[in-house]
Design an enzyme around this catalytic site. Structure first.
Site, short mmCIF file in Angstrom:
data_model
loop_
_atom_site.label_atom_id
_atom_site.label_comp_id
_atom_site.label_asym_id
_atom_site.label_seq_id
_atom_site.Cartn_x
_atom_site.Cartn_y
_atom_site.Cartn_z
N ARG A 139 4.60 6.16 14.56
CA ARG A 139 4.66 6.69 13.19
C ARG A 139 4.07 8.09 13.11
O ARG A 139 2.99 8.34 13.65
CB ARG A 139 3.88 5.78 12.23
CG ARG A 139 4.15 6.10 10.77
CD ARG A 139 3.29 5.27 9.83
NE ARG A 139 2.03 5.95 9.55
CZ ARG A 139 1.07 5.45 8.79
NH1 ARG A 139 1.21 4.25 8.25
NH2 ARG A 139 -0.05 6.11 8.59
N ASP B 71 0.69 4.93 2.01
CA ASP B 71 -0.07 5.46 3.15
C ASP B 71 -1.15 6.45 2.72
O ASP B 71 -0.88 7.42 1.99
CB ASP B 71 0.88 6.14 4.16
CG ASP B 71 1.66 5.10 4.95
OD1 ASP B 71 1.16 3.98 5.11
OD2 ASP B 71 2.77 5.43 5.40
N HIS C 278 4.77 0.28 0.26
CA HIS C 278 5.48 -0.50 1.27
C HIS C 278 4.58 -1.60 1.83
O HIS C 278 3.35 -1.59 1.61
CB HIS C 278 6.04 0.40 2.38
CG HIS C 278 5.01 1.18 3.14
ND1 HIS C 278 4.46 2.34 2.64
CD2 HIS C 278 4.44 0.98 4.35
CE1 HIS C 278 3.59 2.82 3.52
NE2 HIS C 278 3.54 2.00 4.56
N HIS D 149 0.84 -1.20 0.00
CA HIS D 149 0.00 0.00 0.00
C HIS D 149 0.87 1.25 0.00
O HIS D 149 2.09 1.19 0.22
CB HIS D 149 -0.91 0.01 1.23
CG HIS D 149 -0.18 0.18 2.52
ND1 HIS D 149 0.59 -0.82 3.08
CD2 HIS D 149 -0.07 1.25 3.36
CE1 HIS D 149 1.14 -0.39 4.20
NE2 HIS D 149 0.76 0.87 4.40
C1 SIN Z 1 2.84 1.03 7.83
O1 SIN Z 1 2.20 0.62 6.88
O2 SIN Z 1 3.03 2.22 8.02
C2 SIN Z 1 3.44 0.03 8.78
C3 SIN Z 1 4.75 -0.42 8.29
C4 SIN Z 1 5.39 -1.37 9.26
O3 SIN Z 1 4.85 -1.60 10.36
O4 SIN Z 1 6.44 -1.90 8.91
#
Ligand code: SIN
Length: 281
Positions: free
Chosen positions: A272, A105, A257, A103
């Site tokens: 985050r 973000d 990612h 995805h």
């Molecule tokens: C995310 O999608 O921001 C999470 C990525 C992760 O936990 O590695």
């Protein structure tokens, strides 16, 4: 400060830099250029309070909150907790299964974030890596006929949270009616131009892109499947193995990612932040 590439796909380690200190404008410019050049920046051995994490992030632009307000850190509205830890009552303190699919973000909003900064306070010894797929490379290596076909197309993005939350393995909280009403989705170009590098990148992702618009449904699905396959080819992926206290900053305008699983007995606890972006064009 040294910038050391981590792969020939994307990613660089920033050596000799403390993200908790005040950054002068010249250093900021150097880091901004490094992000444009490498798409993922890794800062090792950081020691950051939530306030320092936010102060570093905000140098790139205003911070975004998140629809999943239940998982924002109490007292820190701009810090999303990604964690498999539980509180004393057994309630998860964060999203345990965040991003376990390819995805970009928050691509389901009209103005998606330019970047995300994930700080690994506790990370598993094995597993729990984050994979990044370089969407400049994906776009540039498309077969010419597919590149032409998608050049002017648009796609609809939507957060399928309810489906994720109701799946058998999910520990996620249900949304309030107010949050459900916010899940309206958005439409973006399939190919976007990065506002700083001027390069074109694919901007569709299996997690949130539900359909192409202005294209027959069957053809749209076939095209999307081809794009997703191509965009996640191993040749365009950098896989980040976390060390405790890594801060990883990625550019959402040219990457997808994917978080990977880890043993149930391990702890993975992260904070985050996300930085406001611009409308994709
Ligand atoms: C995310 O999608 O921001 C999470 C990525 C992760 O936990 O590695």
């Amino acid at each position: 400060m040294d910038i050391k590439p981590l792969s020939n796909v994307c990613g660089a380690e920033v050596i000799g830099f403390d993200c908790g200190c005040t950054i002068d404008d010249a250093t900021l410019t150097q880091l901004q250029q490094a992000l444009v050049d490498h798409c993922v920046l890794v800062f090792r051995d950081q020691s950051l309070t939530p306030d320092q994490h936010k102060a570093f992030s905000v140098r790139w632009g205003p911070l975004k909150g998140h629809l999943l307000r239940q998982y924002l850190m109490p007292g820190h509205d701009h810090v999303l907790v990604i964690s498999n830890k539980k509180d004393e009552s057994g309630k998860p303190v964060g999203i345990e299964d965040a991003g376990r699919y390819w995805h970009t973000d928050v691509s389901y909003e009209d103005v998606p974030p330019m970047g995300s900064l994930l700080y690994g306070l506790e990370v598993p010894e094995t597993g729990g890596d984050t994979m990044f797929a370089n969407q400049y490379r994906a776009y540039e290596s498309l077969p010419p006929d597919l590149k032409d076909r998608v050049a002017t197309l648009r796609a609809r993005h939507r957060f399928n949270y309810v489906q994720i939350q109701e799946s058998a393995t999910s520990s996620r909280v249900p949304l309030t009616d107010e949050q459900k009403a916010e899940l309206v989705g958005s439409v973006h170009p399939v190919v976007r131009t990065h506002p700083e590098s001027g390069r074109k990148a694919l901007y569709v992702n299996p997690g949130f892109t539900e359909a192409l618009v202005d294209v027959d449904e069957t053809e749209g699905q076939i095209l999307l499947d081809k794009l997703f396959d191509h965009a996640t080819d191993p040749a365009v992926i950098y896989r980040h193995s976390w060390q405790p206290h890594d801060l990883v900053f990625w550019d959402n305008r040219c990457l997808m990612h994917h978080a990977t699983p880890y043993p149930e007995t391990a702890v993975r606890h992260m904070h985050r932040t996300t930085v406001e972006g611009t409308i994709p064009v």
